[in-house]
Design a protein around this motif. Sequence first.
Motif, PDB file in Angstrom:
ATOM      1  N   ASP A  76      17.101  26.251 -16.101  1.00  0.00           N
ATOM      2  CA  ASP A  76      15.962  25.688 -15.367  1.00  0.00           C
ATOM      3  C   ASP A  76      14.980  24.990 -16.302  1.00  0.00           C
ATOM      4  OD1 ASP A  76      16.950  26.573 -12.910  1.00  0.00           O
ATOM      5  OD2 ASP A  76      15.866  28.488 -13.047  1.00  0.00           O
ATOM      6  N   ASP A  77      14.666  25.632 -17.445  1.00  0.00           N
ATOM      7  CA  ASP A  77      13.752  25.023 -18.425  1.00  0.00           C
ATOM      8  C   ASP A  77      14.341  23.729 -18.978  1.00  0.00           C
ATOM      9  OD1 ASP A  77      12.057  27.177 -18.080  1.00  0.00           O
ATOM     10  OD2 ASP A  77      12.699  28.195 -19.921  1.00  0.00           O
ATOM     11  N   GLN A 111      16.609  21.711 -17.572  1.00  0.00           N
ATOM     12  CA  GLN A 111      16.624  20.670 -16.543  1.00  0.00           C
ATOM     13  C   GLN A 111      15.228  20.120 -16.260  1.00  0.00           C
ATOM     14  OE1 GLN A 111      18.782  22.796 -13.442  1.00  0.00           O
ATOM     15  NE2 GLN A 111      20.650  21.631 -13.920  1.00  0.00           N
ATOM     16  N   ARG A 112      14.212  20.993 -16.265  1.00  0.00           N
ATOM     17  CA  ARG A 112      12.825  20.536 -16.068  1.00  0.00           C
ATOM     18  C   ARG A 112      12.409  19.562 -17.163  1.00  0.00           C
ATOM     19  NH1 ARG A 112      11.550  25.321 -13.680  1.00  0.00           N
ATOM     20  NH2 ARG A 112      11.366  26.447 -15.624  1.00  0.00           N
ATOM     21  N   SER A 113      12.731  19.896 -18.392  1.00  0.00           N
ATOM     22  CA  SER A 113      12.380  19.010 -19.511  1.00  0.00           C
ATOM     23  C   SER A 113      13.053  17.650 -19.372  1.00  0.00           C
ATOM     24  CB  SER A 113      12.803  19.644 -20.840  1.00  0.00           C
ATOM     25  OG  SER A 113      12.087  20.814 -21.086  1.00  0.00           O
ATOM     26  N   ALA A 143      11.602  15.559 -16.601  1.00  0.00           N
ATOM     27  CA  ALA A 143      10.267  15.045 -16.941  1.00  0.00           C
ATOM     28  C   ALA A 143      10.311  14.093 -18.129  1.00  0.00           C
ATOM     29  CB  ALA A 143       9.329  16.215 -17.248  1.00  0.00           C
TER      30      ALA A 143
END
Length: 142
Positions: free
Chosen positions: A53-54, A56-58, A61
């Motif tokens: 999740d971390d 993919q978020r990075s 963004a």
Amino acid sequence: SLRHPHLQLLAAGKLGYGPWGFYNLNIREWLGVGLGADGMIAGYLYHNATNLDDYQRSIAAAQSPIAGWSRQPVIDDQAFEVIRQLYCEHEVDRRLFSDRLSVLNNLVEKGWLTQGDKYCALTRQGIVNLPAICGLYSYLPT
């Protein structure tokens, strides 16, 4: 004969060892792409996020997924140099144990290293236990 590229690098004193395996010490950039990947920029090691999740978020963004950096360039890290010498040359400069004499004595008692005047060499048993030796050097108190 020195036909294999790694043997040629070893003979030239340019064989490195990193999280990705053996490499030419002249390489200062190593792009690690993906979840939990390791890389090197300007001699500093980095490690990408291991949480999906971390990560993919990075990426979503348009930010770097790098989760952590080494404190100093690999070439200046004593433990990394010990690991490089052991993996690449099967011996290590004895002075690199000057602040870890208990570790050195333990490895000699186990029969994993032999001591010379300037170098400590891996025994056959030491080669088999090389990952453990690197762990002992890196993590045990001095």
